[in-house]
Scaffold this motif. Structure first.
Motif, PDB file in Angstrom:
ATOM      1  N   ARG A 108     -19.190 -37.862  45.538  1.00 49.21           N
ATOM      2  CA  ARG A 108     -18.323 -38.940  45.384  1.00 49.21           C
ATOM      3  C   ARG A 108     -18.698 -40.095  44.620  1.00 49.21           C
ATOM      4  O   ARG A 108     -17.881 -40.462  43.808  1.00 49.21           O
ATOM      5  CB  ARG A 108     -17.976 -39.815  46.907  1.00 49.21           C
ATOM      6  CG  ARG A 108     -16.748 -40.541  46.734  1.00 49.21           C
ATOM      7  CD  ARG A 108     -16.333 -41.009  48.324  1.00 49.21           C
ATOM      8  NE  ARG A 108     -15.232 -39.907  48.843  1.00 49.21           N
ATOM      9  CZ  ARG A 108     -16.051 -39.190  50.073  1.00 49.21           C
ATOM     10  NH1 ARG A 108     -17.025 -39.167  50.468  1.00 49.21           N
ATOM     11  NH2 ARG A 108     -15.328 -38.012  50.333  1.00 49.21           N
ATOM     12  N   TRP A 186      -9.061 -31.942  36.198  1.00 44.26           N
ATOM     13  CA  TRP A 186      -8.233 -33.118  37.160  1.00 44.26           C
ATOM     14  C   TRP A 186      -8.141 -34.287  36.071  1.00 44.26           C
ATOM     15  O   TRP A 186      -6.982 -34.792  35.880  1.00 44.26           O
ATOM     16  CB  TRP A 186      -9.285 -33.436  38.224  1.00 44.26           C
ATOM     17  CG  TRP A 186      -8.672 -34.693  39.037  1.00 44.26           C
ATOM     18  CD1 TRP A 186      -7.716 -34.689  39.862  1.00 44.26           C
ATOM     19  CD2 TRP A 186      -8.971 -35.900  38.635  1.00 44.26           C
ATOM     20  NE1 TRP A 186      -7.400 -35.564  40.435  1.00 44.26           N
ATOM     21  CE2 TRP A 186      -8.051 -36.496  39.741  1.00 44.26           C
ATOM     22  CE3 TRP A 186      -9.820 -36.557  38.125  1.00 44.26           C
ATOM     23  CZ2 TRP A 186      -8.125 -38.088  40.025  1.00 44.26           C
ATOM     24  CZ3 TRP A 186      -9.936 -38.263  38.141  1.00 44.26           C
ATOM     25  CH2 TRP A 186      -9.127 -38.852  39.080  1.00 44.26           C
ATOM     26  N   ALA A 193      -3.939 -33.375  42.268  1.00 47.42           N
ATOM     27  CA  ALA A 193      -4.592 -33.731  43.592  1.00 47.42           C
ATOM     28  C   ALA A 193      -5.178 -34.993  43.394  1.00 47.42           C
ATOM     29  O   ALA A 193      -5.278 -35.372  42.157  1.00 47.42           O
ATOM     30  CB  ALA A 193      -5.622 -32.790  43.747  1.00 47.42           C
ATOM     31  N   THR A 194      -5.644 -35.781  44.409  1.00 46.90           N
ATOM     32  CA  THR A 194      -6.244 -36.826  44.394  1.00 46.90           C
ATOM     33  C   THR A 194      -7.965 -36.803  44.106  1.00 46.90           C
ATOM     34  O   THR A 194      -8.336 -35.520  44.290  1.00 46.90           O
ATOM     35  CB  THR A 194      -6.195 -37.615  45.364  1.00 46.90           C
ATOM     36  OG1 THR A 194      -6.817 -37.103  46.636  1.00 46.90           O
ATOM     37  CG2 THR A 194      -4.546 -37.987  46.161  1.00 46.90           C
ATOM     38  N   ASP A 196     -10.196 -37.876  45.762  1.00 42.12           N
ATOM     39  CA  ASP A 196     -10.704 -37.645  46.960  1.00 42.12           C
ATOM     40  C   ASP A 196     -10.510 -35.866  47.475  1.00 42.12           C
ATOM     41  O   ASP A 196     -11.638 -35.332  47.934  1.00 42.12           O
ATOM     42  CB  ASP A 196     -10.289 -38.339  48.002  1.00 42.12           C
ATOM     43  CG  ASP A 196     -10.698 -39.562  48.026  1.00 42.12           C
ATOM     44  OD1 ASP A 196     -11.911 -39.988  47.593  1.00 42.12           O
ATOM     45  OD2 ASP A 196     -10.068 -40.612  48.882  1.00 42.12           O
ATOM     46  N   ASP A 197      -9.328 -35.542  47.136  1.00 39.95           N
ATOM     47  CA  ASP A 197      -9.012 -34.047  47.392  1.00 39.95           C
ATOM     48  C   ASP A 197     -10.113 -33.289  46.444  1.00 39.95           C
ATOM     49  O   ASP A 197     -10.511 -32.284  46.927  1.00 39.95           O
ATOM     50  CB  ASP A 197      -7.661 -33.460  47.047  1.00 39.95           C
ATOM     51  CG  ASP A 197      -6.745 -34.000  48.027  1.00 39.95           C
ATOM     52  OD1 ASP A 197      -7.051 -34.640  49.025  1.00 39.95           O
ATOM     53  OD2 ASP A 197      -5.298 -34.434  47.476  1.00 39.95           O
ATOM     54  N   VAL A 198     -10.419 -33.456  45.281  1.00 36.78           N
ATOM     55  CA  VAL A 198     -11.353 -32.923  44.371  1.00 36.78           C
ATOM     56  C   VAL A 198     -12.796 -32.801  45.017  1.00 36.78           C
ATOM     57  O   VAL A 198     -13.553 -31.972  44.919  1.00 36.78           O
ATOM     58  CB  VAL A 198     -11.321 -33.571  42.998  1.00 36.78           C
ATOM     59  CG1 VAL A 198     -12.382 -32.943  42.103  1.00 36.78           C
ATOM     60  CG2 VAL A 198      -9.775 -33.325  42.117  1.00 36.78           C
ATOM     61  N   ASP A 200     -13.633 -33.395  47.956  1.00 36.12           N
ATOM     62  CA  ASP A 200     -13.360 -32.699  49.368  1.00 36.12           C
ATOM     63  C   ASP A 200     -13.718 -31.194  49.164  1.00 36.12           C
ATOM     64  O   ASP A 200     -14.588 -30.336  49.863  1.00 36.12           O
ATOM     65  CB  ASP A 200     -12.220 -32.846  50.083  1.00 36.12           C
ATOM     66  CG  ASP A 200     -12.357 -34.324  50.817  1.00 36.12           C
ATOM     67  OD1 ASP A 200     -13.405 -35.014  50.660  1.00 36.12           O
ATOM     68  OD2 ASP A 200     -11.206 -34.722  51.205  1.00 36.12           O
ATOM     69  N   GLU A 201     -13.071 -30.857  48.087  1.00 31.93           N
ATOM     70  CA  GLU A 201     -13.240 -29.409  47.535  1.00 31.93           C
ATOM     71  C   GLU A 201     -14.650 -29.085  47.050  1.00 31.93           C
ATOM     72  O   GLU A 201     -15.254 -27.931  47.462  1.00 31.93           O
ATOM     73  CB  GLU A 201     -12.201 -28.922  46.684  1.00 31.93           C
ATOM     74  CG  GLU A 201     -11.903 -27.213  46.094  1.00 31.93           C
ATOM     75  CD  GLU A 201     -11.562 -26.733  47.508  1.00 31.93           C
ATOM     76  OE1 GLU A 201     -12.015 -25.671  47.719  1.00 31.93           O
ATOM     77  OE2 GLU A 201     -10.858 -27.070  48.299  1.00 31.93           O
TER      78      GLU A 201
END
Length: 220
Positions: A108, A186, A193-194, A196-198, A200-201
């Motif tokens: 993050r 991205w 995607a957001t 945060d989605d990136v 998380d992946e």
């Protein structure tokens, strides 16, 4: 040009020669981030255009740098240093957290720093590519620092019993390639995607690397 012109020495306007030089260098780097990381890009920028964007003269440019490639090299290192500082600060704060939370904190911090300004991504992942053998060596050296950081985290997690013990050199190199590619795509709008989605992946990818199917933490 064989080398830089000599900058003036002594105090002027209450500032030392070193202070004035640092300010000029900062202005050139800020202008380079604007032009190299935006329009027209590194290959479309001239010394005259960069100097104009910085509000300085071409003579002042050659007092600080020999070539535009020197500016790109300095800017590339700076962009990486900003991201590294963000990650190290986040890791210090995450000391003692479980592995999954620690990994999430790491990525993050990295993702938020490099994506905070799309121009940083272009400098780090696009403009630096294919310029010269010298800059390719620098790019790979900086990439190796990120690989080493991931390996150190993986080895520490394995020593704590939170990850499978193995040689993570290839896995860390492949993972850093995935990080750079996904964040670039991205930021370019190719991935819906957001952030945060990136992140998380990426966390799931790394945890899958550290904890492969069939592996179980040692009994305590």
């Amino acid at each position: 040009m064989a080398g830089r012109l000599r900058a003036p020495t002594g105090r002027y306007g209450g500032r030392s020669a070193e202070e004035r030089q640092a300010e000029r260098r900062r202005r050139f780097l800020d202008a380079a981030l604007q032009l190299f990381g935006g329009t027209p890009g590194y290959r479309g920028t001239t010394v005259a255009a960069l100097s104009q964007a910085a509000g300085l003269s071409t003579r002042q440019f050659y007092e600080e740098f020999c070539t535009l490639e020197d500016v790109l090299a300095a800017l590339h290192l700076e962009v990486n240093r900003w991201a590294e500082q963000a990650v190290l600060a986040a890791l210090a704060e995450a000391d003692g957290l479980p592995l999954a939370e620690r990994v999430a904190v790491l990525f993050r911090a990295y993702a938020r720093d490099v994506t905070s300004d799309p121009r940083r991504i272009r400098v780090a992942f696009v403009e630096i590519i294919g310029v010269s053998p010298r800059l390719e060596e620098q790019r790979l050296a900086r990439r190796a620092r990120w690989v080493d950081l991931i390996r150190a985290e993986a080895d520490a997690a394995a020593a704590r019993g939170e990850a499978a013990p193995r040689d993570y050199r290839l896995a860390a190199t492949a993972f850093i390639g995935s990080v750079n590619g996904l964040l670039h795509d991205w930021s370019s709008g190719w991935v819906e995607a957001t952030l945060d989605d990136v992140v998380d992946e990426l966390v799931r990818l790394l945890l899958g690397m550290l904890r492969p199917a069939g592996w179980h933490p040692p009994a305590r």
